[in-house]
Design a protein around this motif. Structure first.
Motif, PDB file in Angstrom:
ATOM      1  N   VAL A 170      36.789  42.479  29.166  1.00  0.00           N
ATOM      2  CA  VAL A 170      38.066  42.901  29.755  1.00  0.00           C
ATOM      3  C   VAL A 170      37.829  43.600  31.091  1.00  0.00           C
ATOM      4  CG1 VAL A 170      40.043  44.453  29.491  1.00  0.00           C
ATOM      5  CG2 VAL A 170      39.295  43.041  27.570  1.00  0.00           C
ATOM      6  N   LEU A 171      36.835  44.469  31.154  1.00  0.00           N
ATOM      7  CA  LEU A 171      36.513  45.139  32.417  1.00  0.00           C
ATOM      8  C   LEU A 171      36.178  44.119  33.497  1.00  0.00           C
ATOM      9  CD1 LEU A 171      35.821  47.580  34.202  1.00  0.00           C
ATOM     10  CD2 LEU A 171      33.509  47.493  33.227  1.00  0.00           C
ATOM     11  N   ASN A 172      35.329  43.155  33.169  1.00  0.00           N
ATOM     12  CA  ASN A 172      34.934  42.148  34.159  1.00  0.00           C
ATOM     13  C   ASN A 172      36.144  41.380  34.685  1.00  0.00           C
ATOM     14  OD1 ASN A 172      32.294  42.915  33.710  1.00  0.00           O
ATOM     15  ND2 ASN A 172      31.831  41.210  32.331  1.00  0.00           N
ATOM     16  N   LYS A 173      37.010  40.967  33.784  1.00  0.00           N
ATOM     17  CA  LYS A 173      38.197  40.212  34.177  1.00  0.00           C
ATOM     18  C   LYS A 173      39.169  41.081  34.978  1.00  0.00           C
ATOM     19  CE  LYS A 173      38.137  36.876  30.364  1.00  0.00           C
ATOM     20  NZ  LYS A 173      38.820  36.432  29.118  1.00  0.00           N
ATOM     21  N   ALA A 174      39.309  42.341  34.581  1.00  0.00           N
ATOM     22  CA  ALA A 174      40.235  43.235  35.277  1.00  0.00           C
ATOM     23  C   ALA A 174      39.761  43.519  36.704  1.00  0.00           C
ATOM     24  CB  ALA A 174      40.385  44.541  34.500  1.00  0.00           C
ATOM     25  N   VAL A 175      38.468  43.750  36.865  1.00  0.00           N
ATOM     26  CA  VAL A 175      37.917  43.990  38.209  1.00  0.00           C
ATOM     27  C   VAL A 175      38.072  42.749  39.075  1.00  0.00           C
ATOM     28  CG1 VAL A 175      35.780  44.416  39.485  1.00  0.00           C
ATOM     29  CG2 VAL A 175      36.321  45.797  37.466  1.00  0.00           C
ATOM     30  N   LYS A 176      37.827  41.600  38.501  1.00  0.00           N
ATOM     31  CA  LYS A 176      37.999  40.338  39.239  1.00  0.00           C
ATOM     32  C   LYS A 176      39.452  40.164  39.673  1.00  0.00           C
ATOM     33  CE  LYS A 176      37.117  35.362  38.830  1.00  0.00           C
ATOM     34  NZ  LYS A 176      36.597  34.282  37.919  1.00  0.00           N
ATOM     35  N   LYS A 177      40.392  40.489  38.768  1.00  0.00           N
ATOM     36  CA  LYS A 177      41.817  40.378  39.093  1.00  0.00           C
ATOM     37  C   LYS A 177      42.203  41.358  40.190  1.00  0.00           C
ATOM     38  CE  LYS A 177      46.135  39.029  38.319  1.00  0.00           C
ATOM     39  NZ  LYS A 177      46.952  39.948  39.105  1.00  0.00           N
ATOM     40  N   MET A 178      41.675  42.572  40.128  1.00  0.00           N
ATOM     41  CA  MET A 178      41.983  43.578  41.142  1.00  0.00           C
ATOM     42  C   MET A 178      41.506  43.115  42.521  1.00  0.00           C
ATOM     43  SD  MET A 178      41.049  47.658  41.174  1.00  0.00           S
ATOM     44  CE  MET A 178      39.269  47.360  41.139  1.00  0.00           C
TER      45      MET A 178
END
Length: 205
Positions: A170-178
Motif C-alpha cells: 500500500v505504501l509503494n502504491k500510495a507514493v507512486k500515486k502521489m
C-alpha cells in the motif's frame, strides 16, 4: 515498520485510499475536530457497548505511547465515549490520537488540548461505566474491519485503515500515486492550453 509509518506521514490519505481502491475508508461522518489534525500510527482497538466507556479507560491504561485508539462505539451518537478529562489522560500517557465510531463531549476543552480526535460529532450526555467490552481485538469501526496494529492514517479528508498484511504494498502504491498526481499538476496546470488539451483528451474517449 516504523519506516513505513514515517513515510506515510508525508502521504495524503487520498493517495492511500486510492492504493486500496477506496475499500478501507472509514465512513465519511468520522472527521477530525480540527482540520489540521493528521495521524499515522498503529491501532489499539476497543470494542464497547453503546454508551459505556469503561473499556476506553482500560485501553488508555494498556496502550503504548504512539498508539491510536480506535473505538467501536456502535455508532452511538447520544452518549459521549469521552470528554476532555478522559482525552487529557490519553494525551498525558502518550497516545497519539483517538478515532471513534461515536461522539465526544466537552468539545472546546478537547480542542484546547490540541489532541487529534476523529469522531462523528458531539453530544452533552456522559457515558456509563458498566464494563462491557474488550480491548485489542478485531473490531468494526466506521464500516471497516480493524485489527490490532493495523496502520491508521487520518487527516481532514477522513480516516483510512491499512491492514498489516499489505502495508508495504500500500505504501509503494500510495507514493507512486502521489508522485503521479504531482507530475500531472505540473504538466497540466501550467497554462490554459495544457488544461484544455488534457480535458479534450479525456472527453474524446
Amino acid at each position: 515498520m516504523n519506516d513505513i509509518i514515517e513515510k506515510l506521514r508525508e502521504t495524503p490519505t487520498t493517495c492511500v485510499s486510492d492504493a486500496m481502491q477506496g475499500l478501507n475508508n472509514l465512513h465519511p461522518d468520522i472527521k477530525p475536530l480540527k482540520e489540521e489534525y493528521k495521524i499515522v500510527g498503529r491501532a489499539f482497538t476497543v470494542k464497547t457497548a453503546a454508551g459505556d466507556n469503561f473499556y476506553v479507560l482500560k485501553a488508555i491504561r494498556e496502550a503504548k505511547p504512539g498508539d491510536i485508539l480506535v473505538i467501536d462505539a456502535k455508532g452511538d451518537t447520544y452518549r459521549a465515549i469521552a470528554g476532555d478529562f478522559v482525552v487529557g489522560m490519553a494525551q498525558t500517557l502518550g497516545i497519539q490520537g483517538i478515532v471513534v465510531d461515536g461522539v465526544i463531549r466537552d468539545v472546546m476543552g478537547i480542542k484546547n488540548l490540541n489532541f487529534p480526535v476523529f469522531c462523528k460529532g458531539t453530544t452533552v450526555a456522559a457515558s456509563n461505566k458498566v464494563g462491557i467490552g474488550e480491548t485489542n481485538v478485531p473490531i468494526s469501526c466506521g464500516g471497516v474491519t480493524v485489527h490490532p496494529n493495523d496502520i491508521i492514517i487520518g487527516d481532514v479528508d477522513g480516516v483510512v485503515v491499512i491492514p498489516q498484511t499489505i502495508e508495504q504494498d500500500v505504501l509503494n502504491k500510495a507514493v507512486k500515486k502521489m508522485k503521479k498526481d504531482q507530475e500531472r499538476e505540473e504538466s497540466v496546470l501550467k497554462s490554459r492550453e495544457s488544461v484544455i488539451q488534457y480535458l479534450d483528451n479525456i472527453l474524446s474517449k
